[in-house]
Design an enzyme around this catalytic site. Structure first.
Site, PDB file in Angstrom:
ATOM      1  N   ASN A   9       0.796  -1.169  -0.080  1.00 32.85           N
ATOM      2  CA  ASN A   9       0.486  -0.671  -0.362  1.00 32.85           C
ATOM      3  C   ASN A   9       0.660   1.091   0.215  1.00 32.85           C
ATOM      4  O   ASN A   9       1.693   1.333   1.490  1.00 32.85           O
ATOM      5  CB  ASN A   9      -0.774   0.140   1.230  1.00 32.85           C
ATOM      6  CG  ASN A   9      -1.644   1.179   1.762  1.00 32.85           C
ATOM      7  OD1 ASN A   9      -2.260   2.452   0.819  1.00 32.85           O
ATOM      8  ND2 ASN A   9      -2.368   1.632   2.430  1.00 32.85           N
ATOM      9  N   LYS A  11      -0.032   3.931  -0.355  1.00 34.44           N
ATOM     10  CA  LYS A  11      -0.705   5.609  -0.061  1.00 34.44           C
ATOM     11  C   LYS A  11      -0.012   6.001  -0.273  1.00 34.44           C
ATOM     12  O   LYS A  11      -0.048   6.367  -1.593  1.00 34.44           O
ATOM     13  CB  LYS A  11       0.444   5.512   1.980  1.00 34.44           C
ATOM     14  CG  LYS A  11      -0.453   4.306   2.221  1.00 34.44           C
ATOM     15  CD  LYS A  11       0.131   4.804   4.079  1.00 34.44           C
ATOM     16  CE  LYS A  11       0.040   3.480   4.937  1.00 34.44           C
ATOM     17  NZ  LYS A  11      -0.312   3.424   5.761  1.00 34.44           N
ATOM     18  N   HIS A  96      -9.440   1.190   4.990  1.00 27.80           N
ATOM     19  CA  HIS A  96      -8.588   1.368   5.219  1.00 27.80           C
ATOM     20  C   HIS A  96      -8.122   2.190   6.790  1.00 27.80           C
ATOM     21  O   HIS A  96      -9.051   3.101   6.599  1.00 27.80           O
ATOM     22  CB  HIS A  96      -7.294   1.732   4.637  1.00 27.80           C
ATOM     23  CG  HIS A  96      -5.913   1.564   5.383  1.00 27.80           C
ATOM     24  ND1 HIS A  96      -5.890   2.978   6.159  1.00 27.80           N
ATOM     25  CD2 HIS A  96      -5.119   0.834   5.014  1.00 27.80           C
ATOM     26  CE1 HIS A  96      -4.536   2.463   6.741  1.00 27.80           C
ATOM     27  NE2 HIS A  96      -3.868   1.089   5.997  1.00 27.80           N
ATOM     28  N   GLU A  98      -6.491   4.656   7.652  1.00 29.15           N
ATOM     29  CA  GLU A  98      -6.261   5.889   7.395  1.00 29.15           C
ATOM     30  C   GLU A  98      -7.890   6.664   7.188  1.00 29.15           C
ATOM     31  O   GLU A  98      -8.044   7.986   6.958  1.00 29.15           O
ATOM     32  CB  GLU A  98      -5.235   6.464   6.711  1.00 29.15           C
ATOM     33  CG  GLU A  98      -4.117   6.141   7.608  1.00 29.15           C
ATOM     34  CD  GLU A  98      -2.870   4.989   6.699  1.00 29.15           C
ATOM     35  OE1 GLU A  98      -2.976   5.012   5.604  1.00 29.15           O
ATOM     36  OE2 GLU A  98      -1.796   4.894   7.218  1.00 29.15           O
ATOM     37  N   GLU A 168      -5.353  -4.962  10.348  1.00 27.93           N
ATOM     38  CA  GLU A 168      -4.557  -3.954  10.558  1.00 27.93           C
ATOM     39  C   GLU A 168      -4.959  -3.180  12.275  1.00 27.93           C
ATOM     40  O   GLU A 168      -5.119  -2.440  12.204  1.00 27.93           O
ATOM     41  CB  GLU A 168      -4.535  -2.613   9.592  1.00 27.93           C
ATOM     42  CG  GLU A 168      -4.300  -3.529   8.622  1.00 27.93           C
ATOM     43  CD  GLU A 168      -3.956  -2.730   7.299  1.00 27.93           C
ATOM     44  OE1 GLU A 168      -2.266  -2.620   6.410  1.00 27.93           O
ATOM     45  OE2 GLU A 168      -4.460  -1.287   7.650  1.00 27.93           O
ATOM     46  N   GLY A 174       2.654   2.086  10.912  1.00 26.44           N
ATOM     47  CA  GLY A 174       3.688   2.583  10.757  1.00 26.44           C
ATOM     48  C   GLY A 174       4.156   3.100  11.928  1.00 26.44           C
ATOM     49  O   GLY A 174       4.791   4.732  11.592  1.00 26.44           O
ATOM     50  N   SER A 214       3.295  -2.570  10.563  1.00 24.60           N
ATOM     51  CA  SER A 214       4.886  -2.157  10.699  1.00 24.60           C
ATOM     52  C   SER A 214       5.990  -3.847   9.764  1.00 24.60           C
ATOM     53  O   SER A 214       6.130  -4.135  10.798  1.00 24.60           O
ATOM     54  CB  SER A 214       5.256  -2.090  12.186  1.00 24.60           C
ATOM     55  OG  SER A 214       4.588  -0.516  12.408  1.00 24.60           O
TER      56      SER A 214
HETATM   57  P1  PGA Z   1       3.087   0.218   7.555  1.00 32.68           P
HETATM   58  O1  PGA Z   1       1.047   0.591   6.693  1.00 32.68           O
HETATM   59  O2  PGA Z   1       3.042  -0.679   7.005  1.00 32.68           O
HETATM   60  O3  PGA Z   1       3.584   1.358   7.436  1.00 32.68           O
HETATM   61  O4  PGA Z   1       2.295  -0.010   9.688  1.00 32.68           O
HETATM   62  C1  PGA Z   1       0.319  -0.311   7.208  1.00 32.68           C
HETATM   63  C2  PGA Z   1      -0.866  -0.344   6.593  1.00 32.68           C
HETATM   64  O5  PGA Z   1      -1.923   0.906   6.701  1.00 32.68           O
HETATM   65  O6  PGA Z   1      -1.682  -0.655   5.290  1.00 32.68           O
END
Ligand code: PGA
Length: 260
Positions: A9, A11, A96, A98, A168, A174, A214
């Site tokens: 992803n 983003k 997601h 976010e 997640e 992140g 992560s």
């Molecule tokens: P990350 O993000 O690997 O940077 O923690 C995962 C995601 O949001 O899909």
């Protein structure tokens, strides 16, 4: 063993040039491995078409990070699922955290998106996950049940082959903090049991549940070897081809081991 599925992803990252370069490096790096593991990349909307050209003649699949549930119309700034299909998307990430957190997406909007994607034959990575407060106060399972119940409302059992769930935990995205193997496996098992109760055991056992939050090359093997973890949705580490490929190689090693 369910076939492992690693998706990147991206983003709101990459330039047109860096997106094409990254996609090209992934294509070269997965040669011979996509027989063992499913791989997808999910670039920002403007880079979907050029990246789909970079992926041509490879088995790396293309996904988008969001979509609107209507087919067309006066929805300024939105992108429909038909548009995604047109530029070569096989997958769309829906729900997601976010999108939920920063853009106010509700469970009912997410549900409409899931249903719209299935109707147009697009596969869905449906994201669920609890916030830190939820976990600390013992609400993880009730939050996940509610996200699953509302997000998958009216989904029919025969549509499940187009569904992947991404668990997640919001506190792991992140942050560099990863769920422990016990937390990841326990929560994935909870999600699978929920699916078995809502649909049936055979279908639930066939659904892939990715872990996200992560994931890096150095923790991928441990997470992906858990019985109910069937892949990874990777954010930060998917932006560097060596890291993303490290995770894919870890998945391929496990697939090889299980095939022996
Ligand atoms: P990350 O993000 O690997 O940077 O923690 C995962 C995601 O949001 O899909």
């Amino acid at each position: 063993m369910r076939r492992l599925f690693v998706a990147g992803n991206w983003k709101m990252n990459t330039t047109l040039a860096s997106a094409q370069k990254l996609a090209g490096e992934v294509v070269v790096g997965v040669a011979g491995i996509t027989e063992l593991v499913d791989v997808a990349v999910c670039p920002p909307f403007p880079h979907l078409l050029p990246v789909s050209q970079s992926l041509a003649n490879s088995r790396v699949m293309l996904g988008a990070q969001n979509a609107h549930f209507e087919n067309a119309g006066a929805y300024t700034g939105e992108v429909s699922i038909d548009m995604l299909v047109d530029v070569g998307c096989r997958w769309v990430i829906i729900g997601h955290s976010e999108r939920r957190q920063f853009f106010g997406e509700t469970d009912s909007q997410i549900n409409l998106k899931v249903l719209a994607a299935f109707q147009r034959n697009v596969d869905v990575i449906f994201c669920v996950g609890e916030a830190l407060d939820d976990r600390n106060s013992g609400r993880t399972e009730s939050v996940l049940s509610s996200q699953l119940k509302l997000g998958l409302a009216n989904v029919r059992i025969e549509q499940l082959e187009k569904l992947v769930i991404a668990y997640e935990p919001v506190w792991a995205i992140g942050t560099g903090v990863t769920a422990s193997p016990e937390q990841a496996e326990g929560t994935h098992r909870f999600i699978r049991d929920w699916l078995a109760a809502r649909f049936d055991r055979v279908s639930a056992d066939a659904i892939r549940i990715q872990y996200g939050g992560s994931v890096k090359p150095d923790n991928a093997k441990q997470l992906l070897s858990l019985p109910n973890v069937d892949g990874a949705l990777v954010g930060g580490a998917s932006l560097m081809s060596n890291q993303f490929l490290g995770i894919i190689h870890a998945a391929a090693d496990l697939a090889r081991l299980s095939g022996e």
